[in-house]
Design an enzyme around this catalytic site. Structure first.
Site, PDB file in Angstrom:
ATOM      1  N   SER A 183       0.835  -1.200   0.000  1.00  0.00           N
ATOM      2  CA  SER A 183       0.000   0.000   0.000  1.00  0.00           C
ATOM      3  C   SER A 183       0.873   1.253   0.000  1.00  0.00           C
ATOM      4  O   SER A 183       1.983   1.251   0.550  1.00  0.00           O
ATOM      5  CB  SER A 183      -0.855  -0.025   1.272  1.00  0.00           C
ATOM      6  OG  SER A 183      -1.422   1.236   1.508  1.00  0.00           O
ATOM      7  N   TYR A 185      -1.764  -1.444  10.894  1.00  0.00           N
ATOM      8  CA  TYR A 185      -2.048  -1.894   9.521  1.00  0.00           C
ATOM      9  C   TYR A 185      -0.863  -1.579   8.612  1.00  0.00           C
ATOM     10  O   TYR A 185      -0.368  -2.442   7.884  1.00  0.00           O
ATOM     11  CB  TYR A 185      -3.323  -1.212   8.981  1.00  0.00           C
ATOM     12  CG  TYR A 185      -3.473  -1.366   7.480  1.00  0.00           C
ATOM     13  CD1 TYR A 185      -3.814  -2.595   6.922  1.00  0.00           C
ATOM     14  CD2 TYR A 185      -3.232  -0.294   6.614  1.00  0.00           C
ATOM     15  CE1 TYR A 185      -3.928  -2.744   5.544  1.00  0.00           C
ATOM     16  CE2 TYR A 185      -3.345  -0.424   5.246  1.00  0.00           C
ATOM     17  CZ  TYR A 185      -3.692  -1.659   4.712  1.00  0.00           C
ATOM     18  OH  TYR A 185      -3.791  -1.806   3.343  1.00  0.00           O
ATOM     19  N   LYS A 229       2.202  -4.004   6.408  1.00  0.00           N
ATOM     20  CA  LYS A 229       2.635  -3.922   5.002  1.00  0.00           C
ATOM     21  C   LYS A 229       4.155  -3.757   4.932  1.00  0.00           C
ATOM     22  O   LYS A 229       4.821  -4.387   4.118  1.00  0.00           O
ATOM     23  CB  LYS A 229       1.933  -2.762   4.291  1.00  0.00           C
ATOM     24  CG  LYS A 229       0.410  -2.914   4.190  1.00  0.00           C
ATOM     25  CD  LYS A 229       0.020  -4.139   3.376  1.00  0.00           C
ATOM     26  CE  LYS A 229      -1.482  -4.340   3.280  1.00  0.00           C
ATOM     27  NZ  LYS A 229      -1.865  -5.644   2.746  1.00  0.00           N
TER      28      LYS A 229
HETATM   29  P1  NAD Z   1     -11.088  -6.789   1.126  1.00  0.00           P
HETATM   30  O1  NAD Z   1     -11.279  -6.793   2.590  1.00  0.00           O
HETATM   31  O2  NAD Z   1     -12.249  -6.479   0.260  1.00  0.00           O
HETATM   32  O3  NAD Z   1     -10.481  -8.199   0.647  1.00  0.00           O
HETATM   33  C1  NAD Z   1      -9.651  -8.986   1.458  1.00  0.00           C
HETATM   34  C2  NAD Z   1     -10.188 -10.410   1.413  1.00  0.00           C
HETATM   35  O4  NAD Z   1      -9.341 -11.241   2.217  1.00  0.00           O
HETATM   36  C3  NAD Z   1     -11.603 -10.527   1.983  1.00  0.00           C
HETATM   37  O5  NAD Z   1     -12.424 -11.241   1.082  1.00  0.00           O
HETATM   38  C4  NAD Z   1     -11.414 -11.298   3.294  1.00  0.00           C
HETATM   39  O6  NAD Z   1     -12.530 -12.099   3.600  1.00  0.00           O
HETATM   40  C5  NAD Z   1     -10.154 -12.091   2.996  1.00  0.00           C
HETATM   41  N1  NAD Z   1      -9.357 -12.470   4.180  1.00  0.00           N
HETATM   42  C6  NAD Z   1      -8.921 -11.648   5.172  1.00  0.00           C
HETATM   43  N2  NAD Z   1      -8.213 -12.350   6.065  1.00  0.00           N
HETATM   44  C7  NAD Z   1      -8.211 -13.641   5.637  1.00  0.00           C
HETATM   45  C8  NAD Z   1      -7.643 -14.842   6.142  1.00  0.00           C
HETATM   46  N3  NAD Z   1      -6.981 -14.886   7.310  1.00  0.00           N
HETATM   47  N4  NAD Z   1      -7.798 -15.984   5.432  1.00  0.00           N
HETATM   48  C9  NAD Z   1      -8.500 -15.981   4.270  1.00  0.00           C
HETATM   49  N5  NAD Z   1      -9.067 -14.877   3.752  1.00  0.00           N
HETATM   50  C10 NAD Z   1      -8.914 -13.719   4.434  1.00  0.00           C
HETATM   51  O7  NAD Z   1      -9.873  -5.796   0.815  1.00  0.00           O
HETATM   52  P2  NAD Z   1      -9.370  -5.206  -0.569  1.00  0.00           P
HETATM   53  O8  NAD Z   1      -9.716  -3.766  -0.599  1.00  0.00           O
HETATM   54  O9  NAD Z   1      -9.765  -6.084  -1.679  1.00  0.00           O
HETATM   55  O10 NAD Z   1      -7.798  -5.293  -0.319  1.00  0.00           O
HETATM   56  C11 NAD Z   1      -7.033  -6.415  -0.733  1.00  0.00           C
HETATM   57  C12 NAD Z   1      -5.602  -6.238  -0.251  1.00  0.00           C
HETATM   58  O11 NAD Z   1      -5.090  -5.004  -0.760  1.00  0.00           O
HETATM   59  C13 NAD Z   1      -5.460  -6.149   1.265  1.00  0.00           C
HETATM   60  O12 NAD Z   1      -4.271  -6.830   1.638  1.00  0.00           O
HETATM   61  C14 NAD Z   1      -5.329  -4.666   1.525  1.00  0.00           C
HETATM   62  O13 NAD Z   1      -4.599  -4.397   2.692  1.00  0.00           O
HETATM   63  C15 NAD Z   1      -4.573  -4.208   0.290  1.00  0.00           C
HETATM   64  N6  NAD Z   1      -4.796  -2.786  -0.011  1.00  0.00           N
HETATM   65  C16 NAD Z   1      -6.071  -2.320  -0.149  1.00  0.00           C
HETATM   66  C17 NAD Z   1      -6.282  -0.965  -0.405  1.00  0.00           C
HETATM   67  C18 NAD Z   1      -7.682  -0.419  -0.525  1.00  0.00           C
HETATM   68  O14 NAD Z   1      -7.845   0.807  -0.408  1.00  0.00           O
HETATM   69  N7  NAD Z   1      -8.709  -1.201  -0.762  1.00  0.00           N
HETATM   70  C19 NAD Z   1      -5.187  -0.097  -0.551  1.00  0.00           C
HETATM   71  C20 NAD Z   1      -3.904  -0.614  -0.429  1.00  0.00           C
HETATM   72  C21 NAD Z   1      -3.714  -1.984  -0.162  1.00  0.00           C
HETATM   73  C1  UD1 Z   2      -6.691   5.621   3.819  1.00  0.00           C
HETATM   74  C2  UD1 Z   2      -5.852   4.979   4.893  1.00  0.00           C
HETATM   75  C3  UD1 Z   2      -4.571   4.436   4.273  1.00  0.00           C
HETATM   76  C4  UD1 Z   2      -4.885   3.484   3.125  1.00  0.00           C
HETATM   77  C5  UD1 Z   2      -5.749   4.246   2.106  1.00  0.00           C
HETATM   78  C6  UD1 Z   2      -6.176   3.372   0.942  1.00  0.00           C
HETATM   79  C7  UD1 Z   2      -6.445   6.226   6.940  1.00  0.00           C
HETATM   80  C8  UD1 Z   2      -5.959   7.182   7.975  1.00  0.00           C
HETATM   81  N1  UD1 Z   2      -5.577   5.950   5.941  1.00  0.00           N
HETATM   82  O1  UD1 Z   2      -5.987   6.703   3.369  1.00  0.00           O
HETATM   83  O2  UD1 Z   2      -3.799   3.756   5.223  1.00  0.00           O
HETATM   84  O3  UD1 Z   2      -3.693   3.044   2.504  1.00  0.00           O
HETATM   85  O4  UD1 Z   2      -6.935   4.715   2.756  1.00  0.00           O
HETATM   86  O5  UD1 Z   2      -7.054   2.399   1.388  1.00  0.00           O
HETATM   87  O6  UD1 Z   2      -7.532   5.674   7.017  1.00  0.00           O
HETATM   88  N2  UD1 Z   2     -11.851  12.221   3.550  1.00  0.00           N
HETATM   89  C9  UD1 Z   2     -12.811  13.150   3.890  1.00  0.00           C
HETATM   90  N3  UD1 Z   2     -13.973  12.699   4.457  1.00  0.00           N
HETATM   91  C10 UD1 Z   2     -14.230  11.367   4.678  1.00  0.00           C
HETATM   92  C11 UD1 Z   2     -13.238  10.424   4.320  1.00  0.00           C
HETATM   93  C12 UD1 Z   2     -12.056  10.881   3.768  1.00  0.00           C
HETATM   94  O7  UD1 Z   2     -12.615  14.349   3.701  1.00  0.00           O
HETATM   95  O8  UD1 Z   2     -15.297  11.027   5.210  1.00  0.00           O
HETATM   96  C13 UD1 Z   2     -10.612  12.689   2.909  1.00  0.00           C
HETATM   97  C14 UD1 Z   2      -9.338  12.317   3.646  1.00  0.00           C
HETATM   98  O9  UD1 Z   2      -9.008  13.300   4.593  1.00  0.00           O
HETATM   99  C15 UD1 Z   2      -8.330  12.234   2.484  1.00  0.00           C
HETATM  100  C16 UD1 Z   2      -9.182  11.746   1.299  1.00  0.00           C
HETATM  101  O10 UD1 Z   2     -10.528  12.053   1.644  1.00  0.00           O
HETATM  102  O11 UD1 Z   2      -7.831  13.512   2.179  1.00  0.00           O
HETATM  103  C17 UD1 Z   2      -9.073  10.242   1.041  1.00  0.00           C
HETATM  104  O12 UD1 Z   2      -9.337   9.556   2.252  1.00  0.00           O
HETATM  105  P1  UD1 Z   2      -9.401   7.944   2.316  1.00  0.00           P
HETATM  106  O13 UD1 Z   2     -10.322   7.443   1.280  1.00  0.00           O
HETATM  107  O14 UD1 Z   2      -9.676   7.554   3.728  1.00  0.00           O
HETATM  108  O15 UD1 Z   2      -7.931   7.475   1.874  1.00  0.00           O
HETATM  109  P2  UD1 Z   2      -6.506   7.877   2.483  1.00  0.00           P
HETATM  110  O16 UD1 Z   2      -6.571   9.048   3.358  1.00  0.00           O
HETATM  111  O17 UD1 Z   2      -5.571   7.958   1.333  1.00  0.00           O
END
Ligand code: NAD
Ligand code: UD1
Length: 331
Positions: A124, A148, A152
């Site tokens: 991430s 969290y 990573k």
């Molecule tokens: P998500 O929660 O929708 O998907 C994660 C999946 O993993 C879920 O289906 C959950 O049931 C499964 N899971 C969790 N723990 C498990 C375990 N112990 N065994 C088996 N299955 C398990 O999340 P996502 O948004 O699809 O994210 C996927 C990956 O990407 C995560 O590792 C997350 O940290 C990373 N990531 C997400 C974002 C984001 O904003 N969505 C940003 C950066 C990184």
């Molecule tokens: C969040 C996570 C970060 C993760 C990323 C992608 C936190 C503190 N950080 O960051 O670890 O990698 O998501 O999943 O949760 N905002 C508003 N109002 C809201 C929600 C958000 O103004 O109700 C603003 C935030 O201040 C920010 C932007 O929208 O400026 C995006 O926020 P968000 O979607 O939570 O993502 P990140 O801040 O990038």
């Protein structure tokens, strides 16, 4: 040979499985539905017209992993499974370290036992911490401000160690920026539990009337309109980035870290306006105090992804909002 997708029923995993199936890959999914639901699996079949194998269970269940690797010839693992809520990780650090780090170790041990040597890992942009200057490049120092984020950072180091110890191992660490959007079919997308923390799911709940306004966390940042700037990326672009990473891992050993973003920053108010335009719905907002731990700007330098993976994002914020609105508001 099959590709194992851990967390394949989740938001990014489900979109990636669709793209992988369309790419002709044989897929095995492992998910415990801790943050997803079984109906997603049928939706994936419906969209792709293709089937895959599914194992329900926890990645920390060593017996299950052993069986999965015995019953299938796994060539590579795309490792999405993990817990991802920043606030919850502060309240329950042990759950996050156990699920994310211990879970990854269990997957890596099962891979080692079966001779599988390719992993694509969901890292991430959070690993860039609070001290680096945008645009973020992969060589910058990593850190974290919450459990969290530390999971990573640690898993990135674990995979570097694995590649140092085994010269045939290939690990691609993909640092995602802010994934939003949904599949064009409107059948799969993000389904957050409870009150959303992230901006797009919150905007959706204001647009559909569940909440009466959005709190904009700060309008006094040093950004063009004072609100926070992020690099939003369409989840289907992100999914395609995994196919490029898989192809890379098939040809190269060692560890590579790659940003997956668009390289463009969008402010909170710009995203609100784009969503209103795409959905035809109003998103009332009020300016609220800054959210603790937030940074002003976060966007990627995307040159390495283009150079190494031959991948770049195709969709813009308007496309992301249109697809997100179709999925979440059933437009
Ligand atoms: P998500 O929660 O929708 O998907 C994660 C999946 O993993 C879920 O289906 C959950 O049931 C499964 N899971 C969790 N723990 C498990 C375990 N112990 N065994 C088996 N299955 C398990 O999340 P996502 O948004 O699809 O994210 C996927 C990956 O990407 C995560 O590792 C997350 O940290 C990373 N990531 C997400 C974002 C984001 O904003 N969505 C940003 C950066 C990184
Ligand atoms: C969040 C996570 C970060 C993760 C990323 C992608 C936190 C503190 N950080 O960051 O670890 O990698 O998501 O999943 O949760 N905002 C508003 N109002 C809201 C929600 C958000 O103004 O109700 C603003 C935030 O201040 C920010 C932007 O929208 O400026 C995006 O926020 P968000 O979607 O939570 O993502 P990140 O801040 O990038």
């Amino acid at each position: 040979m099959a590709v194992l997708v851990t967390g394949g029923a989740g938001f990014i995993g489900s979109h990636t499985v669709v793209q992988l199936l369309e790419h002709g890959e044989e897929i095995v999914i492992l998910d415990n539905f801790s943050n997803s639901s079984p109906d997603v699996l049928d939706k994936i079949r419906q969209i792709s017209g293709k089937d895959f194998k599914f194992y329900e269970g926890d990645m920390r269940d060593k017996e299950l992993l052993k069986r999965l690797f015995e019953e299938n010839k796994i060539e590579a693992v795309i490792h999405f499974a993990g817990l991802k809520a920043v606030g919850e990780s502060v309240e329950k650090p042990l759950d996050y370290y156990d699920n994310n780090i211990n879970g990854t170790l269990c997957v890596l041990e099962a891979m080692k036992a079966s001779g599988c040597k390719k992993m694509i890992f969901s890292s991430s942009a959070t690993v860039y911490g609070n001290d680096n200057k945008v645009p973020f490049t992969e060589d910058m120092k990593t850190s974290a401000t919450n459990p969290y984020g530390w999971t990573k950072v640690f898993i990135e180091h674990i995979l570097e160690g694995v590649c140092t110890s085994d010269k045939e191992f290939s690990a691609v660490l993909l640092r995602y920026f802010n994934p939003i959007g949904a599949h064009k079919s409107g059948l799969i997308g993000e389904k957050p539990n409870g009150i959303p923390n992230n901006l797009m799911p919150y905007i959706v709940k204001v647009a559909n009337g569940e909440y009466d306004h959005l709190n904009v966390f700060g309008d006094d940042y040093d950004t063009p309109d004072g609100t926070g700037v992020r690099d939003y990326i369409h989840v289907v672009d992100l999914a395609d980035g995994h196919i490029a990473a898989l192809e890379y891992a098939r040809k190269n050993n060692g560890v590579q870290t790659v940003n997956l973003g668009t390289g463009r920053g969008t402010s909170v108010l710009e995203l609100v306006r784009a969503f209103e335009k795409a959905s035809g719905k109003k998103v009332p907002y009020v300016i609220a105090p800054r959210r603790a731990g937030d940074i002003a700007e976060c966007y990627a330098d995307v040159s390495k992804a283009k150079e190494i993976l031959g991948w770049q994002a195709k969709y813009d914020v308007d496309d992301m909002c249109k697809d997100n609105a179709r999925w979440a508001l059933k437009l």
